[in-house]
Write an enzyme that holds these catalytic residues in place. Structure first.
Site, PDB file in Angstrom:
ATOM      1  N   VAL A 262      -0.163  -5.756   6.125  1.00  0.00           N
ATOM      2  CA  VAL A 262       0.491  -4.718   6.922  1.00  0.00           C
ATOM      3  C   VAL A 262       1.218  -5.337   8.107  1.00  0.00           C
ATOM      4  O   VAL A 262       2.348  -4.952   8.430  1.00  0.00           O
ATOM      5  CB  VAL A 262      -0.543  -3.675   7.394  1.00  0.00           C
ATOM      6  CG1 VAL A 262       0.082  -2.720   8.411  1.00  0.00           C
ATOM      7  CG2 VAL A 262      -1.080  -2.894   6.214  1.00  0.00           C
TER       8      VAL A 262
ATOM      9  N   ASP B 140      -8.700   2.300   7.735  1.00  0.00           N
ATOM     10  CA  ASP B 140      -8.067   1.059   7.303  1.00  0.00           C
ATOM     11  C   ASP B 140      -6.913   1.302   6.349  1.00  0.00           C
ATOM     12  O   ASP B 140      -6.034   0.456   6.205  1.00  0.00           O
ATOM     13  CB  ASP B 140      -9.120   0.154   6.641  1.00  0.00           C
ATOM     14  CG  ASP B 140      -8.556  -1.211   6.272  1.00  0.00           C
ATOM     15  OD1 ASP B 140      -8.065  -1.895   7.182  1.00  0.00           O
ATOM     16  OD2 ASP B 140      -8.593  -1.572   5.082  1.00  0.00           O
TER      17      ASP B 140
ATOM     18  N   MET C  54      -7.945  -8.387   3.661  1.00  0.00           N
ATOM     19  CA  MET C  54      -6.614  -8.953   3.829  1.00  0.00           C
ATOM     20  C   MET C  54      -5.538  -7.898   4.046  1.00  0.00           C
ATOM     21  O   MET C  54      -4.364  -8.245   4.204  1.00  0.00           O
ATOM     22  CB  MET C  54      -6.253  -9.785   2.580  1.00  0.00           C
ATOM     23  CG  MET C  54      -7.120 -11.001   2.359  1.00  0.00           C
ATOM     24  SD  MET C  54      -6.962 -12.219   3.701  1.00  0.00           S
ATOM     25  CE  MET C  54      -5.237 -12.665   3.549  1.00  0.00           C
ATOM     26  N   ARG C  55      -5.913  -6.614   4.045  1.00  0.00           N
ATOM     27  CA  ARG C  55      -4.898  -5.588   4.199  1.00  0.00           C
ATOM     28  C   ARG C  55      -4.194  -5.702   5.541  1.00  0.00           C
ATOM     29  O   ARG C  55      -2.983  -5.468   5.645  1.00  0.00           O
ATOM     30  CB  ARG C  55      -5.510  -4.199   4.033  1.00  0.00           C
ATOM     31  CG  ARG C  55      -4.482  -3.085   4.103  1.00  0.00           C
ATOM     32  CD  ARG C  55      -5.065  -1.705   3.819  1.00  0.00           C
ATOM     33  NE  ARG C  55      -5.363  -1.553   2.397  1.00  0.00           N
ATOM     34  CZ  ARG C  55      -6.558  -1.337   1.911  1.00  0.00           C
ATOM     35  NH1 ARG C  55      -7.593  -1.279   2.725  1.00  0.00           N
ATOM     36  NH2 ARG C  55      -6.748  -1.193   0.617  1.00  0.00           N
ATOM     37  N   ALA C  56      -4.929  -6.064   6.586  1.00  0.00           N
ATOM     38  CA  ALA C  56      -4.321  -6.183   7.910  1.00  0.00           C
ATOM     39  C   ALA C  56      -3.223  -7.239   7.923  1.00  0.00           C
ATOM     40  O   ALA C  56      -2.163  -7.047   8.537  1.00  0.00           O
ATOM     41  CB  ALA C  56      -5.393  -6.516   8.950  1.00  0.00           C
TER      42      ALA C  56
END
Length: 662
Positions: free
Chosen positions: A279, A193, A274-276
């Protein structure tokens, strides 16, 4: 200096080249993980990218590559005055798989500390890679503690070193690129991730394209400089386009409609955190800048999803990366408007109208929950002919199985071991090259001799005999060799589903503990190595899924085959200690004196003190206890399928150790 293969001369691999270029335009995207089989130009493309990056301005003499326009106020070589500076080419720094922690983050300059009595910091590879590329080939083989340090620095844009009396912080902003062959093992999901984008690469199956690959490679090998000159114009054009996209990037507008599509897509594919979303937003913005636009379009969001989401939607380590493009298109179409008041279609992606995924034959009343019926509806007798493979039940968290004693194998998370990393347990005189100095023990050894050595200044007079090596204890990965009974006595479908579920659970545990695994199966009249020892745990899971059953139970053949696998593996990797897990009901049939033969084979393991566990698969109200007898012959311990669960048994490891001590 070797002339790199031109980036623009790489044949095909469009997704790989695009992902690398997007990170060159916007390093905030978070780097690229390149997954693929060997010989697919992964390393070639990464090394070629460095030649396309614009030159960087640096403060003269700064070991940390500070930007003269805005020098780092906390730079260890600072403070620097703004202005001036010199230009140099962007660096590509390679992190070897066997690098030490000191080499990565830097460390105290021991020589100056002891000789001059001053604290001086010696920078590591993270400092060298600042404002350039940090490339990790075979990143899946990198030790966990190095990966954690690496990805923390990539996320924070800085490296913090707190060790041996040194407290240093320096900037470490770099384009992180990792390559890996999935056949050699996977990265942990939480580490996957942390890479912004991922790309799957494979060799082309088109003959014309393969011919062109060979033609270009041979031309490059014959005369690298001439080949590079032939592609110089294309290289210059791409370099200029990167510069133009970087300048345009701050002007790109990410509208509310695109943000809603990004959020809806991440929600529809149920990615964690929430990283997706972040990104995807950065990737879509970089795509627009690369195309020379100032507005993010739906096509940018779609491409960003294909690059940023596949490795984040894996629900367990054995799920193949990928994205349902039909579902992606439906989601983007549903949220294509910029009204902001659209309600999601209850029958659309993520809605309540979607049919439940096929749970397969393992649910209540399903095929896997019923014994294989023979004539008259009776369960099929053991020793029957081959039956088709059944699906495993849901995996569960297993009790920790470990090898007794202290080993010296590869770093992992299973058994105690003397390692280069871990908690310090003492000091000793170095045997060969000093790798980890125990500073306090060294000072203590040198202190009584200072007057005799004529010490007159602040420095400590240290001789080689004073140096002490730190001894550390951590965890190692083991070779977990599964020996699975696939005979007719195990063939009742409900029982075989449970057996496969237990082995799958143990494989998941081996994946998390960084073990190598192997799989030996036996049925009929012989045994076979279904999977030679490998770091690719998902390959073992795939072989397990298609495992058929039926026939007699050549237990001795299975044990002898396992013993041969261990003998060969001991020559290849002598430091890695084995743990043999025999999954059987303990029956032995076929051939003359099958029980006696199995006993003699088992005693080979006991004589060599190989740690073993027998998973007892016997079921029914009447139990013969054959698996327990087998465990006694092996010098190991027996555990039932129910007892294998982490919440159902205490002291299993103590049981293994107790048997070994006896």
């Amino acid at each position: 200096m070797t002339t790199p293969f031109p980036f623009t001369a790489v044949v095909g691999q469009d997704d790989l080249r695009l992902a690398l270029l997007l990170n060159a335009v916007s390093p905030a995207v978070g780097g690229v993980l390149v997954r693929g089989e060997k010989g697919t130009a992964k390393s070639t493309a990464v090394r070629a990218l460095s030649a396309l990056l614009p030159a960087v301005a640096v403060v003269p003499g700064c070991r940390f590559s500070c930007d003269p326009a805005s020098p780092d106020p906390q730079c260890p070589d600072g403070p620097h005055e703004a202005g001036g500076g010199t230009e140099r080419a962007a660096r590509m720094v390679e992190l070897p798989v066997g690098a030490s922690e000191d080499r990565l983050v830097g460390a105290l300059d021991i020589e100056r500390a002891l000789a001059e009595g001053v604290k001086a910091f010696e920078p590591g590879l993270l400092a060298d890679a600042h404002r350039g590329i940090l490339y990790v080939d075979e990143v899946n083989l990198l030790h966990d503690h190095l990966v954690d340090l690496l990805l923390d620095a990539a996320a924070m844009g800085a490296s913090y070193v707190e060790r041996e009396g040194v407290s240093v912080r320096h900037a470490a902003k770099f384009l992180l690129v990792g390559t890996m062959n999935p056949e050699e093992g996977e990265l942990r999901p939480q580490l996957l991730d942390r890479f912004g984008l991922t790309v799957e690469v494979a060799a082309s199956r088109e003959p014309d394209q393969r011919v062109e690959v060979v033609r270009r490679r041979l031309a490059y090998d014959d005369d690298p400089a001439a080949f590079a000159a032939k592609w110089a114009r294309e290289e210059a054009a791409v370099r200029q386009r990167i510069v133009a996209a970087r300048e345009l990037l701050p002007q790109v507008r990410l509208g509310d409609a695109a943000l809603r599509q990004i959020a809806a897509t991440c929600a529809a594919f149920e990615v964690d955190g929430m990283r997706a979303d972040i990104v995807m937003a950065r990737t879509a913005t970089a795509l627009a800048a690369w195309a020379g636009r100032t507005d993010v379009l739906a096509e940018d969001v779609r491409q960003a999803a294909l690059l940023a989401l596949p490795h984040r939607r894996r629900r367990n380590p054995f799920d193949a990366p990928g994205l349902d493009e039909d579902k992606l298109d439906e989601t983007l179409e549903q949220y294509s408007g910029d009204d902001g008041d659209d309600e999601p279609d209850p029958d659309g992606p993520g809605g309540g109208g979607q049919p439940a995924p096929d749970s397969g034959p393992q649910g209540d009343g399903g095929e896997a929950a019923r014994p294989e019926a023979g004539e008259g509806g009776q369960p099929q007798a053991s020793g029957a002919g081959e039956q088709s493979a059944v699906r495993a039940t849901e995996p569960f968290r297993t009790k920790v199985l470990s090898v007794p004693g202290i080993g010296e194998g590869a770093a992992g998370r299973r058994s105690r071991a003397r390692t280069e990393h871990g908690r310090t347990t003492g000091a000793r005189r170095p045997q060969g090259t000093l790798t980890k100095l125990h500073l306090a023990a060294t000072v203590q050894a040198a202190a009584p001799h200072q007057r005799a050595r004529g010490r007159s200044g602040p420095g400590l007079v240290v001789r080689r005999d004073d140096l002490r090596q730190a001894t550390r204890e951590g965890r190692e990965g083991n070779l977990v060799l599964f020996v699975v009974d696939a005979s007719g006595s195990m063939a009742a479908r409900q029982r075989m589903s449970a057996v496969k579920g237990a082995v799958l659970s143990l494989l998941l545990d081996a994946y998390q503990r960084r073990d190598k695994v192997g799989l030996v199966t036996f049925r009929g009249t012989s045994a076979e190595v279904a999977l030679p020892p490998t770091s690719s745990v998902d390959a073992a899971a795939a072989r397990l899924e298609t495992l058929p059953t039926g026939g007699r139970t050549p237990l001795a053949a299975g044990l002898l085959k396992a013993h041969e696998v261990l003998r060969v593996e001991r020559l290849r990797d002598p430091a890695r200690r084995p743990l043999v897990v025999v999954v059987t009901d303990g029956r032995a049939t076929g051939g003359p004196e099958p029980v006696a033969l199995a006993g003699r084979a088992a005693r080979l393991f006991a004589a060599e003190q190989v740690a073993s566990v027998v998973v007892d698969c016997e079921s029914g109200p009447v139990r013969l206890g054959l698996a327990g007898q087998l465990a006694g012959e092996l010098g190991g311990t027996a555990v039932t399928l129910d007892e294998l669960r982490a919440d159902s048994i205490a002291g299993l490891v103590k049981g293994i150790q107790g048997r070994r001590a006896a």
